[in-house]
Scaffold this motif. Structure first.
Motif, short mmCIF file in Angstrom:
data_model
loop_
_atom_site.label_atom_id
_atom_site.label_comp_id
_atom_site.label_asym_id
_atom_site.label_seq_id
_atom_site.Cartn_x
_atom_site.Cartn_y
_atom_site.Cartn_z
N ARG A 118 3.09 -10.94 47.22
CA ARG A 118 1.74 -10.54 46.80
C ARG A 118 1.00 -11.71 46.17
NH1 ARG A 118 0.57 -5.74 43.18
NH2 ARG A 118 -1.52 -6.19 44.00
N GLY A 119 1.68 -12.41 45.28
CA GLY A 119 1.05 -13.56 44.64
C GLY A 119 0.74 -14.67 45.63
N ILE A 120 1.66 -14.88 46.57
CA ILE A 120 1.48 -15.94 47.56
C ILE A 120 0.29 -15.64 48.46
CG2 ILE A 120 2.52 -16.97 49.63
CD1 ILE A 120 5.23 -16.74 48.19
N THR A 121 0.14 -14.38 48.86
CA THR A 121 -0.90 -14.04 49.84
C THR A 121 -2.21 -13.57 49.21
OG1 THR A 121 -0.07 -11.76 50.06
CG2 THR A 121 0.81 -13.43 51.58
N LEU A 122 -2.27 -13.55 47.90
CA LEU A 122 -3.49 -13.09 47.24
C LEU A 122 -4.75 -13.81 47.74
CD1 LEU A 122 -4.64 -11.21 45.02
CD2 LEU A 122 -4.29 -13.08 43.39
N PRO A 123 -4.71 -15.15 47.92
CA PRO A 123 -5.93 -15.83 48.37
C PRO A 123 -6.25 -15.64 49.86
CG PRO A 123 -4.39 -17.35 47.28
CD PRO A 123 -3.65 -16.12 47.62
N VAL A 124 -5.30 -15.13 50.64
CA VAL A 124 -5.51 -15.07 52.10
C VAL A 124 -5.40 -13.66 52.65
CG1 VAL A 124 -4.78 -17.45 52.48
CG2 VAL A 124 -3.07 -15.63 52.57
N THR A 125 -5.54 -12.66 51.80
CA THR A 125 -5.62 -11.28 52.26
C THR A 125 -6.85 -10.63 51.63
OG1 THR A 125 -4.12 -10.60 50.46
CG2 THR A 125 -3.16 -10.90 52.65
N LYS A 126 -7.38 -9.66 52.34
CA LYS A 126 -8.51 -8.90 51.79
C LYS A 126 -8.04 -8.07 50.61
CE LYS A 126 -12.25 -5.84 53.32
NZ LYS A 126 -12.77 -5.02 54.45
N HIS A 127 -6.82 -7.58 50.68
CA HIS A 127 -6.19 -6.84 49.58
C HIS A 127 -4.70 -6.81 49.86
CE1 HIS A 127 -6.41 -4.36 46.03
NE2 HIS A 127 -5.71 -3.38 46.60
N ASN A 128 -3.89 -6.60 48.83
CA ASN A 128 -2.47 -6.40 49.08
C ASN A 128 -1.86 -5.47 48.03
OD1 ASN A 128 -1.90 -8.05 46.83
ND2 ASN A 128 -1.58 -9.87 48.10
#
Length: 569
Positions: A118-128
């Protein structure tokens, strides 16, 4: 109300979302999911790398308009999705990714294959999300699909601890979603729309600038009707290719760094730009201070964050492109604009796309033109990133939306081959062609196994120049021809494809192009065509970094400069 395991709730939720296919790679923490998928009426495509799963889901989504779904296990399986999610995020593609996770009791202990995805993809997902209670799983999946497909589309990730998948709860799938903090604006302000129409009707040199947002909102027909009614020429971004038929007299094709000269000149001389579903990114604008210096700008976009982000806008309209254009078209007058259209016709005559034909070597531009001649509207072009991508964008004539699939914002090498898997799965009756460079192809070539094992009739065309072509081009033009680490030692792509059971051909003569393309297109199965092209062939026109978009390097200018240098020597 049935009591189901988390893994079963996952499957039932996907069925409620009408998911027909998922792309994934199994692993320890998602075994419960795969056990339920074993008997489920959902097709699973086994990719050979998790990045391939994300790109395949992305290609499926772009080409069908549906939400793409991918699955990966915890740890490295999850992190391998990141580039694919970032690609989807930059290009506004609706994808829902599911990742396995360590048991909730071990989260935070650095347990085996635990990672904060979640932390890793926070900048590259619309939401997680991370689901820590099985009772929340169905609701979370419903929200994820809703967020992914609504407003400005984008990827959503759901992290699933393995104990949640094994736990049980009552299953009830929500009928609706209520997210107070997420309320996309679909209807544009009518007063702004009316002002936009008045401005269009009084402009002398308007240009429509159409982007991927038009395709996402299924507004291609409306945009075409507006252009034809108003007699307004159309340029597109890379992501907007196909939104307006390129054989129409009002089409100026793509603008920007490798756009047509006449598109760039038109934008530079326009008195009004009507931007629809575009970001005005740097590859389009060139030097911001000199972008469209004479023009007022109307910007229609569903994402208010894009308004005034890169360029100053005179008339902002926040809303869904289809809805806004529906209201705008009746207010637009038919104006001939003879002088403006004659000027554009003259630019087209003087500055066409051009290259030097050669009998002794295959020019990639010629091959793309020939491919365009031999295919019809039932064709989808999927590209890698680099010179191959730009030649395809320039020389193939696109006439329908969702017929050009490529990585735009992130520029992801290795995107095209796995994306073509998703495109072919989602469009089994279409001809899917992956145009690749030899460098990009090797980024995810393991997906040849996915194509072979699923008998997907993807046609792969490698434009093989033995180099990282676009990097080499920059080194030639701007770094004194110092070719640092850009010359490749490639394997035999023909033998490689044959090892995967895929029909393969190699050509290096212009006379063989048409015959080889026909053979590949007519073959009922996957084909790899290794096309040997000149190493020094470059993409022109080209706007140098930091220059204005009307300051373009041309093929002839490059040659004149070389001849001049030779005379001085």
């Amino acid at each position: 109300m049935p009591i189901l395991s988390g893994a079963r709730i996952f499957v039932e939720s996907l069925l409620r979302e009408k998911v027909e296919v998922v792309f994934g790679y199994p692993g320890g923490k998602v075994i419960p999911l795969y056990d339920e998928l074993y008997d489920a009426p959902i097709k699973h495509i086994l990719v050979r790398h998790e990045q391939g799963a994300a790109h395949a889901a992305d290609g499926y989504a772009r080409s069908t308009g549906k939400v793409g779904v991918c699955i990966a296990t915890s740890g490295p399986g999850a992190t391998n999705l990141v580039t694919g999610l970032a690609t989807a995020y930059m290009d506004s593609v609706p994808v829902v990714a599911f990742t396995g996770q360590a048991p909730t009791s071990l989260i935070g202990t650095d347990s085996f294959q635990e990672i904060d995805i979640r932390g890793i993809t926070l900048p590259v997902t619309k939401h997680n999300y991370m689901v820590t209670n099985v009772k929340d799983l169905a609701k979370t999946i419903k929200e994820a699909f809703y967020i992914a497909r609504t407003g400005r589309p984008g990827p959503v990730l759901i992290d699933l601890p393995v104990d949640v998948l094994k736990s049980h709860a009552d299953f009830m799938y929500p009928e609706s979603v209520h997210l107070p903090g997420y309320q996309p604006t679909y209807e544009g302000n009518y007063m702004q729309i009316k002002l936009a129409a008045e401005t269009i009707n009084t402009s002398q040199r308007p240009v429509i600038f159409a982007g991927g947002g038009v395709i996402n909102s299924n507004a291609s027909e409306e945009l075409t009707n507006m252009a034809i009614k108003g007699r307004i020429p159309v340029v597109t971004s890379l992501m907007g290719l196909g939104v307006f038929p390129e054989d129409h007299e009002l089409s100026l094709k793509m603008l920007g760094m490798h756009g047509t000269m006449y598109a760039n000149y038109a934008i530079s001389e326009a008195d009004l730009i009507i931007g629809v579903g575009v970001r005005f990114d740097d590859r389009v604008t060139g030097k911001l201070e000199t972008f469209a210096p004479h023009a007022k700008i109307i910007h229609i976009d569903i994402d208010p964050a894009e308004i005034n982000k890169n360029v100053k806008v005179d008339i902002p309209i926040v809303g869904n492109a289809k809805n806004v254009l529906d209201k705008l078209i009746p207010l637009i007058k038919t104006i001939e604009r003879k002088e403006w259209l004659e000027q554009i016709k003259e630019w087209k005559r003087r500055f066409p796309l051009n290259y030097e034909y050669d009998d002794n070597s295959i020019k990639p531009q010629y091959l793309i033109e020939k491919l365009d001649e031999l295919t019809d509207e039932n064709t989808v072009i999927v590209t890698e990133v680099g010179q191959n991508q730009m030649w395809a964008a320039q020389y193939f004539r696109f006439s329908k939306p969702r017929s050009f699939i490529t990585s735009g914002g992130l520029g992801t090498m290795g995107y095209g081959l796995p994306a073509s898997v998703g495109v072919q799965v989602g469009n089994p009756n279409k001809t899917v062609i992956n145009i690749s460079g030899d460098g990009s192809f090797q980024m995810n070539l393991q997906e040849l196994a996915t194509i072979s094992s699923n008998r997907l009739p993807v046609k792969i065309i490698i434009l093989n120049n033995g180099t990282l072509g676009m990097v080499r081009q920059w080194q030639e033009l701007f770094f004194d021809e110092r070719y640092s680490v850009t010359i490749l030692e490639n394997p035999d792509f023909v033998k490689l494809a044959q090892a995967y059971g895929i029909k393969s051909l190699r050509i290096d003569q212009t006379n063989d192009v048409e015959m080889a393309l026909k053979e590949a297109l007519n073959y009922d199965g996957p084909v790899l065509l290794d096309v040997i092209i000149p190493q020094d062939e470059n993409v022109f026109p080209m706007v140098p970094e930091g220059a204005s978009i009307n300051e373009m390097l041309e093929l002839k200018k490059k040659k004149r400069e070389k001849e001049k240098q030779g005379e001085v020597a």
